[in-house]
Motif scaffolding. Sequence first.
Motif, short mmCIF file in Angstrom:
data_model
loop_
_atom_site.label_atom_id
_atom_site.label_comp_id
_atom_site.label_asym_id
_atom_site.label_seq_id
_atom_site.Cartn_x
_atom_site.Cartn_y
_atom_site.Cartn_z
N UNK A 23 0.83 -1.21 0.00
CA UNK A 23 0.00 0.00 0.00
C UNK A 23 0.86 1.26 0.00
N UNK A 24 1.93 1.26 0.78
CA UNK A 24 2.83 2.41 0.83
C UNK A 24 3.50 2.63 -0.52
N UNK A 25 3.92 1.54 -1.17
CA UNK A 25 4.57 1.65 -2.48
C UNK A 25 3.57 2.15 -3.53
N UNK A 26 2.35 1.66 -3.48
CA UNK A 26 1.31 2.12 -4.41
C UNK A 26 1.06 3.61 -4.22
N UNK A 27 0.98 4.05 -2.98
CA UNK A 27 0.80 5.49 -2.70
C UNK A 27 1.95 6.30 -3.27
N UNK A 28 3.18 5.82 -3.08
CA UNK A 28 4.36 6.52 -3.60
C UNK A 28 4.27 6.64 -5.13
N UNK A 29 3.94 5.55 -5.79
CA UNK A 29 3.86 5.51 -7.25
C UNK A 29 2.78 6.48 -7.75
N UNK A 30 1.61 6.42 -7.13
CA UNK A 30 0.50 7.26 -7.58
C UNK A 30 0.74 8.73 -7.24
N UNK A 31 1.34 9.01 -6.08
CA UNK A 31 1.67 10.39 -5.73
C UNK A 31 2.69 10.98 -6.71
N UNK A 32 3.48 10.12 -7.34
CA UNK A 32 4.49 10.56 -8.32
C UNK A 32 3.89 10.77 -9.71
N UNK A 33 2.59 10.50 -9.86
CA UNK A 33 1.93 10.74 -11.14
C UNK A 33 1.78 9.52 -12.02
N UNK A 34 2.17 8.35 -11.52
CA UNK A 34 2.01 7.11 -12.28
C UNK A 34 0.72 6.42 -11.84
N UNK A 35 0.33 5.43 -12.59
CA UNK A 35 -0.79 4.58 -12.19
C UNK A 35 -0.20 3.24 -11.73
N UNK A 36 -0.65 2.76 -10.58
CA UNK A 36 -0.11 1.52 -10.02
C UNK A 36 -1.03 0.34 -10.29
N UNK A 37 -0.40 -0.78 -10.57
CA UNK A 37 -1.06 -2.08 -10.65
C UNK A 37 -0.37 -2.93 -9.61
N UNK A 38 -1.13 -3.70 -8.84
CA UNK A 38 -0.56 -4.44 -7.71
C UNK A 38 -0.47 -5.93 -7.97
N UNK A 39 0.62 -6.52 -7.48
CA UNK A 39 0.81 -7.97 -7.50
C UNK A 39 1.32 -8.39 -6.13
N UNK A 40 0.84 -9.53 -5.63
CA UNK A 40 1.23 -9.99 -4.31
C UNK A 40 2.48 -10.87 -4.31
N UNK A 41 2.87 -11.36 -5.48
CA UNK A 41 4.08 -12.18 -5.60
C UNK A 41 4.48 -12.25 -7.07
N UNK A 42 5.58 -12.92 -7.34
CA UNK A 42 6.10 -12.99 -8.71
C UNK A 42 5.17 -13.74 -9.65
N UNK A 43 4.51 -14.77 -9.16
CA UNK A 43 3.57 -15.52 -10.01
C UNK A 43 2.44 -14.61 -10.45
N UNK A 44 1.91 -13.85 -9.52
CA UNK A 44 0.85 -12.89 -9.82
C UNK A 44 1.38 -11.83 -10.79
N UNK A 45 2.61 -11.37 -10.59
CA UNK A 45 3.21 -10.37 -11.47
C UNK A 45 3.32 -10.86 -12.91
N UNK A 46 3.78 -12.08 -13.09
CA UNK A 46 3.91 -12.65 -14.44
C UNK A 46 2.54 -12.74 -15.10
N UNK A 47 1.55 -13.17 -14.36
CA UNK A 47 0.19 -13.27 -14.90
C UNK A 47 -0.29 -11.89 -15.37
N UNK A 48 -0.01 -10.87 -14.59
CA UNK A 48 -0.40 -9.50 -14.97
C UNK A 48 0.39 -9.04 -16.20
N UNK A 49 1.70 -9.27 -16.21
CA UNK A 49 2.52 -8.85 -17.34
C UNK A 49 2.09 -9.53 -18.64
N UNK A 50 1.61 -10.76 -18.55
CA UNK A 50 1.15 -11.47 -19.75
C UNK A 50 -0.12 -10.86 -20.33
N UNK A 51 -0.87 -10.14 -19.52
CA UNK A 51 -2.13 -9.57 -20.00
C UNK A 51 -2.11 -8.05 -20.11
#
Length: 127
Positions: A23-51
Amino acid sequence: MAQYAPLKRQLVLVVEDEPILRMAAVDMVEDAGFKAVEATDATDAVRILETRPDIRIVFTDVDMPRGVDGLKLAALIRERWPPIHVIVTSGKAEIGRMKLPADCVFFDKPYDERRVVAEMHRMSRIC
């Protein structure tokens, strides 16, 4: 009166298994003007990157459950999605001395958010 399409914010995938730190990292990213997408682990991250071909930066912790850590994730991203920039972070300083894949940047925890955000902006300009 002319109408302008809003600027499209670049996407940053935040990969962190600890909910409060995520949550803190997402806040940092969004406060910097980016849009955040969240993943709870590397498996979840790969699934997101594939789509989500629109993700340009990944901000990942090293220590994660389910066998694939942030360093392995960074290597996989470099292999499968070379244009994506990767920021790796960890509370274990010795990891920062390890060889990271090309175009990956390491920050020790606790990291200076201003430095991380500056790096994200640098990376976003060369996407």
